[in-house]
Design a protein around this motif. Structure first.
Motif, PDB file in Angstrom:
ATOM      1  N   PHE A 407      82.899  48.832 -37.979  1.00 19.28           N
ATOM      2  CA  PHE A 407      83.447  48.708 -36.619  1.00 19.28           C
ATOM      3  C   PHE A 407      84.812  48.048 -36.737  1.00 19.28           C
ATOM      4  CE2 PHE A 407      84.360  46.000 -32.961  1.00 19.28           C
ATOM      5  CZ  PHE A 407      84.304  46.923 -31.926  1.00 19.28           C
ATOM      6  N   HIS A 408      85.804  48.633 -36.085  1.00 17.60           N
ATOM      7  CA  HIS A 408      87.154  48.078 -36.141  1.00 17.60           C
ATOM      8  C   HIS A 408      87.770  48.139 -34.740  1.00 17.60           C
ATOM      9  CE1 HIS A 408      91.102  47.055 -37.677  1.00 17.60           C
ATOM     10  NE2 HIS A 408      91.612  48.094 -37.056  1.00 17.60           N
ATOM     11  N   ARG A 409      88.123  46.975 -34.203  1.00 15.68           N
ATOM     12  CA  ARG A 409      88.765  46.906 -32.887  1.00 15.68           C
ATOM     13  C   ARG A 409      90.230  46.527 -33.046  1.00 15.68           C
ATOM     14  NH1 ARG A 409      86.304  44.165 -27.574  1.00 15.68           N
ATOM     15  NH2 ARG A 409      85.507  46.311 -27.498  1.00 15.68           N
ATOM     16  N   GLU A 410      91.071  47.288 -32.370  1.00 13.21           N
ATOM     17  CA  GLU A 410      92.510  47.002 -32.311  1.00 13.21           C
ATOM     18  C   GLU A 410      92.849  46.666 -30.864  1.00 13.21           C
ATOM     19  OE1 GLU A 410      96.760  49.327 -33.183  1.00 13.21           O
ATOM     20  OE2 GLU A 410      94.841  50.260 -33.694  1.00 13.21           O
ATOM     21  N   ASP A 411      93.160  45.401 -30.624  1.00 17.68           N
ATOM     22  CA  ASP A 411      93.467  44.913 -29.279  1.00 17.68           C
ATOM     23  C   ASP A 411      94.915  44.418 -29.297  1.00 17.68           C
ATOM     24  OD1 ASP A 411      93.578  43.858 -26.767  1.00 17.68           O
ATOM     25  OD2 ASP A 411      91.864  42.508 -26.993  1.00 17.68           O
ATOM     26  N   GLU A 412      95.790  45.209 -28.686  1.00 21.30           N
ATOM     27  CA  GLU A 412      97.224  44.974 -28.821  1.00 21.30           C
ATOM     28  C   GLU A 412      97.875  44.857 -27.448  1.00 21.30           C
ATOM     29  OE1 GLU A 412     100.967  47.167 -31.155  1.00 21.30           O
ATOM     30  OE2 GLU A 412      98.925  47.958 -31.270  1.00 21.30           O
ATOM     31  N   LYS A 413      98.689  43.811 -27.278  1.00 21.62           N
ATOM     32  CA  LYS A 413      99.405  43.602 -26.017  1.00 21.62           C
ATOM     33  C   LYS A 413     100.882  43.352 -26.325  1.00 21.62           C
ATOM     34  CE  LYS A 413      95.381  41.255 -23.985  1.00 21.62           C
ATOM     35  NZ  LYS A 413      94.617  41.117 -25.260  1.00 21.62           N
ATOM     36  N   TYR A 414     101.753  44.048 -25.601  1.00 18.81           N
ATOM     37  CA  TYR A 414     103.207  43.875 -25.729  1.00 18.81           C
ATOM     38  C   TYR A 414     103.780  43.461 -24.378  1.00 18.81           C
ATOM     39  CZ  TYR A 414     104.484  45.722 -30.363  1.00 18.81           C
ATOM     40  OH  TYR A 414     104.683  45.892 -31.703  1.00 18.81           O
ATOM     41  N   PHE A 415     104.697  42.482 -24.412  1.00 23.15           N
ATOM     42  CA  PHE A 415     105.394  42.056 -23.207  1.00 23.15           C
ATOM     43  C   PHE A 415     106.893  42.057 -23.513  1.00 23.15           C
ATOM     44  CE2 PHE A 415     101.270  40.032 -23.472  1.00 23.15           C
ATOM     45  CZ  PHE A 415     100.692  40.343 -22.249  1.00 23.15           C
ATOM     46  N   TYR A 416     107.693  42.725 -22.661  1.00 17.18           N
ATOM     47  CA  TYR A 416     109.123  42.887 -22.916  1.00 17.18           C
ATOM     48  C   TYR A 416     109.945  42.335 -21.756  1.00 17.18           C
ATOM     49  CZ  TYR A 416     107.109  46.696 -25.717  1.00 17.18           C
ATOM     50  OH  TYR A 416     106.352  47.445 -26.572  1.00 17.18           O
ATOM     51  N   ASP A 417     111.023  41.675 -22.116  1.00 18.49           N
ATOM     52  CA  ASP A 417     112.071  41.353 -21.142  1.00 18.49           C
ATOM     53  C   ASP A 417     113.277  42.206 -21.491  1.00 18.49           C
ATOM     54  OD1 ASP A 417     110.723  39.450 -19.615  1.00 18.49           O
ATOM     55  OD2 ASP A 417     111.149  37.875 -21.078  1.00 18.49           O
ATOM     56  N   ASN A 418     113.693  43.025 -20.520  1.00 10.30           N
ATOM     57  CA  ASN A 418     114.775  43.983 -20.730  1.00 10.30           C
ATOM     58  C   ASN A 418     116.004  43.514 -19.958  1.00 10.30           C
ATOM     59  OD1 ASN A 418     116.188  46.294 -21.415  1.00 10.30           O
ATOM     60  ND2 ASN A 418     115.281  47.526 -19.764  1.00 10.30           N
ATOM     61  N   TYR A 419     116.964  42.881 -20.676  1.00  7.00           N
ATOM     62  CA  TYR A 419     118.163  42.343 -20.042  1.00  7.00           C
ATOM     63  C   TYR A 419     119.279  43.393 -20.111  1.00  7.00           C
ATOM     64  CZ  TYR A 419     115.913  37.754 -20.499  1.00  7.00           C
ATOM     65  OH  TYR A 419     115.051  36.677 -20.422  1.00  7.00           O
ATOM     66  N   LEU A 420     119.719  43.843 -18.925  1.00  6.32           N
ATOM     67  CA  LEU A 420     120.850  44.753 -18.821  1.00  6.32           C
ATOM     68  C   LEU A 420     122.051  43.981 -18.266  1.00  6.32           C
ATOM     69  CD1 LEU A 420     118.927  47.819 -17.350  1.00  6.32           C
ATOM     70  CD2 LEU A 420     119.698  47.503 -19.715  1.00  6.32           C
ATOM     71  N   PRO A 421     123.263  44.559 -18.316  1.00  7.88           N
ATOM     72  CA  PRO A 421     124.447  43.810 -17.850  1.00  7.88           C
ATOM     73  C   PRO A 421     124.328  43.284 -16.427  1.00  7.88           C
ATOM     74  CG  PRO A 421     125.127  45.724 -19.093  1.00  7.88           C
ATOM     75  CD  PRO A 421     123.652  45.838 -18.939  1.00  7.88           C
TER      76      PRO A 421
END
Length: 800
Positions: A407-421
């Motif tokens: 049994f293999h669980r992949e629990d992945e979370k990504y959080f991004y801050d996208n700074y534009l001009p």
């Protein structure tokens, strides 16, 4: 000039010498006339050259005898028993089988003619079959205290490129743990190797020419990682601890306006192995904890588009990793013929990445975007194994049954801050994948008078449901229409047979594996591009080896095998991966298997204090799996997508020279030079919009050289210096430039040899930089990755 001298010196490589394995010889002694078994017959093994005594035993009540730890050479057996004429039989110990069944030895009152009996053995180093190399990690002083991936960097024929292993310039490598595929290292792929502590491992086997008893996938070869396990009586074990620091100085300053890159990164690795053997029970435990802070990536990219736009960017990733592995189990020896084993393996890999990716114009006067992210990933692996072995009365005559559940669980979370001009947005995505694998195997081995036969059956059922949720913010770059669910299903039954023959001059091995493969990839029907897909086939996978022995120290061998690389689930995964804001990776559910034929001619010669191994090899593949990079009209985003590129070729020459120069100094030199070629091809891409891609033919002559120097001083002090040079090589749509490094290690035995301490440094001068040049449709880019390679470690280990 100095740099040139360093490059020439680092043009040499590292190889570790391995101990020679030995053979068990068995048989049964009977009276010729009555056919009754003769108990308590004296059995002596003597050298043919001078009749020196080598080994001896007596037959048991059933007339059976067994002689163990017999090295390769010419001998004779002498049987003596009251009332019977002493009998002698000439013996040749070969280098293939670990067991020999001599069948029935008949004794009579009258003298009998001498008969020749052939005995085979199994040799470890560059093995006598020349199909694999075996390396003990305790001998790898320069990488002690690091990960398995780091320990492999100095091994002959292996290179590490962007976290993946290559054998002879090919990354289609299958990684096994104790002979089995696991989710810990990937089914049919590579994963997690940089987080498995080398302290938990006894040895590593590199198998260039696998026989039919191995799964057919892995066209470059197989790497088998063997965990430590003792079987001594009573309680015994080993405890170890190591600590280290990496990234001791900044090799290149950050681009403006981002957070600092990691320096002086700490690492620690405590480990404990225990074994308790009493009567019929053998219990074992191996536990390791591996904590590292790492400058995992520090890549500076210079992109030029056909419209003249230029982007200067940096991808910096500071990584914290917590990795725990526990392996435990019990062997139950019901009697001399039957053993039951139950074991469990647990792995937990917690990764926290904090990254910055700024995008500037050519002059670095205008920041176009800043992408900051936090990745929180937890991978959990549980593997349960039940095994049964029946040993027939003849030594080496075995029946093995096994069942594995993973049994293999992949629990992945990504959080991004996208700074534009002029604005800021926050995006996120969550990925959850639960993989379950059921494996059943049946294996049978029968020693013969002139070799052995092997046959077996394996059945695998594998399912991976995956769910991706995109959570867009303002000015989001996420493709929210590409989320949802997908399910990968795999069913593979296989049957194999292998025959090995040996006499004084010739060796032969012929095997055949038949596999049925059924793959189905079900996709969320609302997905904007991809639909459900799959494939199936029934294919034979033969292997042949033929060898001629000029004498015991000189052998010429020919190999042929056919193998396959099936796309792994992550290769066909439909969800775009945003670990880079403007270079988007995505799978391809239409990807098909890659079939490869390989041939090899090898010659090995040995002398009293050394050996030399040479091999010339050629591989040719159909349906070559590679990743291509494209842009689409109206966007500067680069999409990296897996495709079948058609035909490719890999030809080369490998040399391994091991020499004991004196009692103090020995070295191992490995050179591998190869020619890689990928033919021109045209493919149809579906993501993000339908488009056609055409690539010209790519080819290059590349290789690597490694030199491993070992010094053995008095008072248990050992030192090691390893130099690695990696020549330029081709990668999809471009090439990677030359790299080199120097590793140093020192080890001191203490406490009467029961303990040791070590000190080592990898990439001492911080010279291992990954430099690439890529030409894609609509753009070109160059990149220099100053990721962490320099680490200094100190550690202590003791046996009890």
């Amino acid at each position: 000039m100095r740099k040139k001298h360093i490059c020439l010196f680092s043009f040499f490589l590292a190889l570790f010498v391995l101990p020679q394995a030995q053979t068990t010889v068995s048989g049964i002694v009977k009276a010729q006339k009555s056919k009754s078994a003769l108990a308590f017959v004296n059995v002596l093994l003597k050298a043919e050259k001078d009749s020196a005594f080598v080994s001896g035993t007596v037959t048991n009540e059933e007339g059976r005898f067994s002689l163990t730890k017999i090295k390769a050479g010419n001998y004779y057996l002498e049987f003596s028993y009251a009332g019977f004429t002493t009998k002698r039989q000439a013996l040749f110990v070969g280098t293939l089988s670990a067991f020999l069944d001599m069948k029935t030895i008949e004794m009579e009152e009258n003298a009998t003619a001498l008969q020749e009996v052939v005995i085979t053995a199994k040799e470890n180093e560059v093995s006598a079959k020349m199909d694999k190399k075996i390396f003990l990690l305790k001998d790898n002083i320069t990488q002690t205290g690091g990960s398995v991936l780091q320990a492999m960097q100095n091994l002959p024929g292996i290179t590490v490129q962007e976290g993946k292993l290559q054998i002879r310039g090919n990354d289609k490598v299958v990684v096994l743990i104790d002979g089995k595929q696991t989710a810990l290292t990937g089914f049919g792929s590579q994963s997690g190797l940089d987080n498995i502590p080398a302290s938990a491992i006894e040895r590593i086997e590199i198998i260039n020419n696998p026989s039919s008893k191995y799964d057919a996938n892995g066209t470059a070869g197989i790497i088998n990682i063997i965990f430590r396990k003792e079987k001594k009586e009573g309680l015994n074990g080993k405890a170890s601890i190591s600590a280290g620091l990496g990234s001791l100085w900044v090799r290149r300053e950050n681009l403006p306006s981002i957070r600092p890159q990691y320096t002086f990164t700490p690492k620690t690795n405590p480990g404990l192995s225990l074994n308790y053997r009493k009567n019929k029970i053998n219990a074992f435990f191996q536990g390791d904890y591996f904590y590292t802070e790492t400058l995992n990536k520090n890549e500076f990219v210079y992109r030029v588009y056909d419209n003249g736009e230029i982007i200067n960017q940096q991808l910096k990733r500071n990584r914290n990793t917590h990795f725990t592995t526990i392996k435990t189990g019990i062997d139950y020896y019901a009697n001399d013929q039957n053993t039951f084993t139950v074991s469990a393996l647990f792995g937990s890999e917690k990764i926290i990445d904090r990254g910055d990716e700024p995008f500037f114009n050519n002059e670095l006067t205008e920041r176009k975007r800043l992408w900051q992210f936090l990745e929180d990933e937890l991978k959990t692996t549980i593997m349960a194994t039940a095994a049964y072995q029946h040993r027939f009365k003849e030594a080496g005559h075995l029946l093995n049954l096994g069942f594995n559940y993973t049994f293999h669980r992949e629990d992945e979370k990504y959080f991004y801050d996208n700074y534009l001009p002029t604005s800021k947005g926050t995006d996120a995505f969550k990925l959850l994948s639960d993989e379950q694998v059921y494996d059943f195997n049946f294996d049978y081995l029968k020693p013969l008078k002139y070799g052995r036969i092997e046959t077996g059956i394996k059945i695998r059922n594998r399912i991976i449901p995956t769910n991706m949720q995109f959570i867009p913010g303002a000015n989001s770059v996420l493709d929210t229409t590409a989320g949802g669910w997908a399910t990968y299903k795999e069913f593979i039954p296989a049957v194999y047979g292998n025959y090995i023959f040996e006499n004084r001059k010739w060796e032969a091995e012929a095997g055949l594996r038949f596999e049925y493969v059924g793959i189905q990839y079900d996709v969320n029907p609302d997905h904007v591009v991809y639909k459900s897909d799959g494939y199936h086939y029934t294919q034979p996978f033969p292997n042949i080896r033929l060898a001629y022995k000029f004498n015991i120290k000189n052998k010429l061998s020919f190999f042929y095998n056919r193998r396959v690389d099936r796309p792994n689930e992550v290769d066909i995964r439909i969800f775009p991966k945003y670990d880079d804001a403007e270079i988007i990776k995505v799978g391809n559910p239409a990807l098909q298997p890659q079939f490869t034929n390989s041939i090899e001619l090898g010659y090995k010669t040995s002398w009293e204090n050394g050996s030399l191994y040479n091999a010339v090899y050629h591989r040719f593949a159909n349906g070559t799996i590679t990743r291509i990079s494209i842009t689409v009209p109206g966007s500067r985003l680069i999409y990296a997508i897996f495709q079948n590129a058609g035909k490719s070729y890999n030809s080369g020459l490998e040399t391994i020279w091991a020499q004991q120069v004196s009692k103090v100094y020995s070295f191992n030199l490995n050179a591998n030079i190869y020619h890689n070629r990928i033919n021109a091809f045209t493919v149809e891409n579906k993501y993000p919009v339908a488009n056609t891609f055409t690539a010209a033919q790519q080819e290059i002559v590349s290789g690597n050289i490694k030199l491993n120097n070992t010094f053995s001083f008095k008072q248990g002090i050992n030192a090691q210096a390893s130099l690695v040079y990696l020549a330029p090589d081709i990668i999809p749509q471009g090439k990677i430039k030359a790299r080199f490094s120097l590793d140093l290690g020192l080890k001191k035995l203490i406490q009467k040899g029961k303990a040791e301490w070590f000190l080592n440094a990898t990439d001492l001068f911080n010279t291992m930089v990954i430099k690439k040049e890529i030409t894609g449709r609509g753009f070109t880019y160059t990149s220099d990755d100053y990721y962490e390679t320099q680490v200094i470690r100190i550690g202590y280990a003791c046996k009890f």
